[in-house]
Write an enzyme that holds these catalytic residues in place. Structure first.
Site, PDB file in Angstrom:
ATOM      1  N   SER A 256       0.850  -1.193   0.000  1.00 59.92           N
ATOM      2  CA  SER A 256       0.000   0.000   0.000  1.00 59.92           C
ATOM      3  C   SER A 256       0.879   1.234   0.000  1.00 59.92           C
ATOM      4  CB  SER A 256      -0.875   0.002   1.247  1.00 59.92           C
ATOM      5  OG  SER A 256      -0.052   0.267   2.364  1.00 59.92           O
ATOM      6  N   LYS A 257       0.228   2.390   0.048  1.00 64.78           N
ATOM      7  CA  LYS A 257       0.976   3.657  -0.015  1.00 64.78           C
ATOM      8  C   LYS A 257       2.069   3.757   1.046  1.00 64.78           C
ATOM      9  CE  LYS A 257      -2.110   6.673  -2.472  1.00 64.78           C
ATOM     10  NZ  LYS A 257      -3.542   6.728  -2.214  1.00 64.78           N
TER      11      LYS A 257
END
Ligand code: GLU
Length: 478
Positions: A256-257
């Site tokens: 994810s980010k």
């Protein structure tokens, strides 16, 4: 092509049909891109058809900009599609099928107020239970429904989940999956603003588009039974399903980010080449042992791709490995023309107009020196920009006998051409006449031309920079 092959293609062309169905609610995530690549490879391997479908039914979160960026990034990656659809243009079709489901008793209007549902949800939550719609509107009389519709009461449409049923399907990667659908409750298929929801439209589209194999992320496993119920209610044959293992970051949590750049756009903007990213994404979950190597072209991937070779265990995304692979493509694989084409916008953004013939010389001599185009921008700076000496260079400069710059200038001026060989001669001459060490003479030349003690070999830089530029930079120190 011989006649048999042609006939084979004619008959089999549409046998396999896969699709990639991104939602334009953000830049394309690497995980989505991998899903797209595997669907694409599966279709191409079997001379099938690959469909791109933009899933933009969520009007609040979908934007045209993100749709454009997804299309652009797919093209950049070299994934070409045979058919294109946009769900927002198909609302009439979905309406028609929602009506069919209502008419056949598989779906019903639900007039429950959002606040009441919210209250029920909170109560279930407080009791530590998963929320399940209690079926309040399941048995409303026909007249009641008609009156309420007439009076303009707001409604959603719910799918009637059969009681006590277990839905089973054979996943191409995971084998048999059975899920008890009792817990789902009657789920919404059309929202109160009239927009249809994913689990409903995906069935209509996959069925009408004659998709034979649905390949998508494992986060959709729990949606599949809902979709199968709708297939059955409409009398459609469900496709085959393959749910790909999730991609993890190196800390073994879902990519994810938090793990930094995780979109295709990020890598594009950070100077990665599409072939390397495509290649790397292929390696995430697909064990390419049959290919026998890790550096795989798109054509090889198409040739060898087999869904049976997908690993069940999650794939781990390694930034370092992608970085390494990108370097391999820059050093050894990309044709020079492509490398120039890719590098040019990066360099021009940093340094203004770049002469292509000049760049050709630079790239020929330096392509082994950088792993990404951004790194190239940094390392190639001396070819485009004169720089003040940095701290380390300044310190070195204080130890250098300044007359060496004048001598370098004189020697170089008298040369017809600057080549690494000629430069060696220059240094030798100065060494002879002054007794200075060759190392110091080279250092002086490096500082004058680059302002730094590190970087690409100085004889390479000096022999590619135009002679006037070399002399000009030396003059600053004389
Ligand atoms: N639009 C869905 C997504 O982006 C597609 C899921 C599917 O392939 O069915 O997750």
């Amino acid at each position: 092509m011989n006649l048999y092959k042609w006939l084979f293609l004619l008959y089999n062309n549409d046998m396999v049909r896969t699709r990639f169905a991104p939602s334009p609610t953000g830049y394309m995530h690497l995980g989505n891109a991998r899903t797209g690549i595997f669907s694409y490879l599966f279709a191409r391997h079997q001379n099938g058809t690959f469909v791109l479908r933009i899933e933009d039914t969520d009007r609040e979160r979908s934007t045209k900009e993100f749709e454009d960026s997804i299309i652009e990034d797919l093209k950049w990656l070299g994934i070409e599609w045979d058919e294109f659809y946009r769900q927002s243009e198909r609302f009439d079709i979905y309406k028609e099928y929602a009506k069919k489901l209502i008419d056949s008793g598989h779906a019903y209007y639900c007039f429950c107020k959002e606040e009441d549902i919210e209250k029920q949800r909170e109560e279930a939550y407080a009791q530590g239970k998963a929320y399940r719609y209690p079926g309040t509107c399941r048995h409303l009389s026909k007249e009641d429904v008609e009156n309420r519709l007439k009076s303009g009461e707001s409604y959603v449409i719910r799918f009637k989940v059969p009681d006590g049923q277990i839905v089973s399907f054979e996943d191409m990667i995971r084998g048999n999956i059975s899920i008890n659908v009792d817990d789902f409750g009657d789920f919404v298929i059309v929202r109160s603003d009239g927009s249809p929801v994913y689990n409903f439209v995906v069935v209509i589209d996959d069925a009408l588009m004659k998709i034979t194999h649905v390949i998508r992320g494992e986060d959709h496993i729990s949606n599949t039974p809902k979709q199968i119920l709708i297939y059955e209610a409409l009398g459609f044959k469900p496709p085959e399903f393959a749910h790909l293992p999730v991609i993890l970051g190196e800390d073994r949590t879902k990519l994810s980010k938090r793990h930094g750049g995780v979109s295709v756009r990020f890598y594009k903007e950070n100077g990665y080449c599409p072939e390397a990213l495509f290649n790397y994404l292929c390696l995430l979950g697909w064990s390419s042992e049959k290919v026998g190597k890790e550096v795989i072209s798109k054509e090889e991937a198409i040739k060898y791709f087999d869904i049976k070779d997908i690993n069940l265990s999650p794939a781990v995304f390694s930034h370092d490995k992608l970085y390494w692979l990108n370097g391999v493509y820059i050093r050894e694989i990309l044709p020079e023309e492509r490398l120039l084409e890719d590098l040019l916008p990066f360099l021009e953004k940093a340094y203004g107009k770049v002469d292509i013939e000049y760049l050709k010389k630079i790239v020929k001599a330096t392509r082994k020196e950088y792993n990404t185009y951004l790194e190239a921008v940094k390392k190639l700076r001396p070819f485009f920009e004169e720089r003040e000496p940095d701290e380390a260079a300044k310190e070195e400069l204080s130890k250098i006998d300044r007359k060496v710059f004048e001598l370098l200038k004189q020697e170089i001026e008298s040369l017809e051409e600057l080549t690494p060989e000629n430069l060696k001669g220059v240094v030798k001459n100065i060494q002879k006449s002054t007794g200075l060490k060759p190392k110091d003479i080279w250092h002086a030349l490096r500082i004058a031309l680059t302002g730094s003690l590190e970087g690409i070999a100085i004889d390479v830089i000096a022999s590619i920079l135009p002679k006037e530029e070399v002399l000009k930079r030396l003059s600053r120190y004389t």
